[in-house]
Design an enzyme around this catalytic site. Structure first.
Site, mmCIF file in Angstrom:
data_model
loop_
_atom_site.group_PDB
_atom_site.id
_atom_site.type_symbol
_atom_site.label_atom_id
_atom_site.label_comp_id
_atom_site.label_asym_id
_atom_site.label_seq_id
_atom_site.Cartn_x
_atom_site.Cartn_y
_atom_site.Cartn_z
ATOM 1 N N ASP A 1 -26.532 -9.444 23.693
ATOM 2 C CA ASP A 1 -25.331 -9.753 22.912
ATOM 3 C C ASP A 1 -25.557 -10.982 22.018
ATOM 4 O O ASP A 1 -26.355 -11.859 22.345
ATOM 5 C CB ASP A 1 -24.160 -9.989 23.873
ATOM 6 C CG ASP A 1 -22.816 -9.918 23.163
ATOM 7 O OD1 ASP A 1 -22.727 -9.265 22.098
ATOM 8 O OD2 ASP A 1 -21.847 -10.515 23.670
ATOM 9 N N HIS B 1 -28.775 -7.568 13.885
ATOM 10 C CA HIS B 1 -29.346 -6.512 14.734
ATOM 11 C C HIS B 1 -30.842 -6.355 14.464
ATOM 12 O O HIS B 1 -31.625 -6.095 15.370
ATOM 13 C CB HIS B 1 -28.615 -5.189 14.511
ATOM 14 C CG HIS B 1 -27.167 -5.233 14.915
ATOM 15 N ND1 HIS B 1 -26.757 -5.705 16.136
ATOM 16 C CD2 HIS B 1 -26.027 -4.892 14.239
ATOM 17 C CE1 HIS B 1 -25.428 -5.638 16.206
ATOM 18 N NE2 HIS B 1 -24.967 -5.157 15.069
ATOM 19 N N LEU C 1 -44.472 0.580 32.905
ATOM 20 C CA LEU C 1 -43.090 0.111 32.793
ATOM 21 C C LEU C 1 -42.145 1.239 32.378
ATOM 22 O O LEU C 1 -42.418 1.953 31.413
ATOM 23 C CB LEU C 1 -43.031 -1.007 31.732
ATOM 24 C CG LEU C 1 -41.644 -1.523 31.340
ATOM 25 C CD1 LEU C 1 -41.024 -2.359 32.457
ATOM 26 C CD2 LEU C 1 -41.724 -2.348 30.055
#
Ligand code: IPE
Ligand code: IPE
Ligand code: MG
Length: 238
Positions: A16, A33, A127
């Protein structure tokens, strides 16, 4: 000091603060972003280096459709760019990309990029990189409830026999451990509909830093904070 022998198996991140980061610089939100995407690139690499087994990032919530068309389409365009620039390296690093959330609703070019990322990395064993897209914790729980109810209606399942484990298995994260650590950047003390079921016993670390400013060094600090926590799971410490 970070204890490399006690790295959390599953780290989840609420990325955020991109909008505020951009605003502070007189930029438009989509530029925030974009900067956030650069930060993500480094955090994925660092997760792998540290030996995190599952990384789940909140990229777009079921509530984020409330934003302007410009911002929403900008976010999905960035996803296309991210896959185009990162997929080779993710694949070389044996990362398995996985999407949680109802991504059937995202724009077609983003869907195509997702399909490519999923297909390319499906047999990788390193991962597990979960990207939460059009994800909402409540929607996920309702989806599981429906799946179990349908089985019960067909007579394949006795409702009295439904267990927490069974419920967990039907979530998008079925087969994965719950997040040990949830990091939220941007300073807000809330989960915003992220991993509602799975977060029951997660440790929460909030940093005031905006997501584009979150570096691998800050990531290590958050893990250090996690390592200092006393996880009791409702019991008592001997
Ligand atoms: C988080 O950053 C990214 C998404 C929700 C897609 P925000 O865009 O929410 O940034 P702030 O909270 O407005 O600063
Ligand atoms: C949470 O951030 C969603 C993502 C990071 C994708 P929001 O900015 O949407 O959350 P609120 O509105 O502050 O609760
Ligand atoms: Mg926000």
């Amino acid at each position: 000091m970070l204890d490399k022998s006690r790295i959390p198996a599953h780290v989840a991140i609420i990325m955020d603060g991109n909008g505020r980061w951009a605003k502070e610089r007189g930029m438009v939100r989509v530029q925030g972003h974009r900067a956030g995407m650069e930060a993500l690139r480094e955090i994925v690499k660092h997760s792998d280096i540290l030996g995190v087994k599952y990384l789940t990032v909140y990229a777009f919530s079921t509530e984020n459709w409330k934003r302007s068309l410009e911002e929403v389409s900008g976010i999905f365009k960035l996803l296309v760019l991210y896959v185009a620039s990162e997929l080779d390296e993710l694949n070389r690093n044996n990362v398995r990309v996985n999407i949680i959330g109802d991504w059937s609703a995202v724009p077609e070019d983003a869907r195509n990029s997702i399909k490519k990322a999923l297909n390319t990395t499906e047999n990788n064993t390193g991962l597990v990189f979960n990207i939460a897209l059009n994800y909402g914790g409540r929607a996920e729980i309702v989806r599981s409830a429906k799946a179990l109810a349908e089985k019960a209606a067909k007579g394949e399942l006795d409702p009295a026999g439904i267990t927490e484990d069974m419920f967990s298995e039907t979530l998008y994260t079925g087969g994965m451990p719950d997040p040990d650590l949830i990091i939220r950047t941007g300073g807000e003390y809330r989960l915003s509909n992220f991993l509602t079921w799975q977060s029951a016993y997660s440790e929460l670390v909030v940093t005031r830093l905006y997501w584009p400013d979150f570096t691998p060094q800050e990531y290590e600090k958050a893990i250090e904070e996690f390592q200092g926590r006393d996880r009791r799971f409702g019991g008592v410490k001997c």
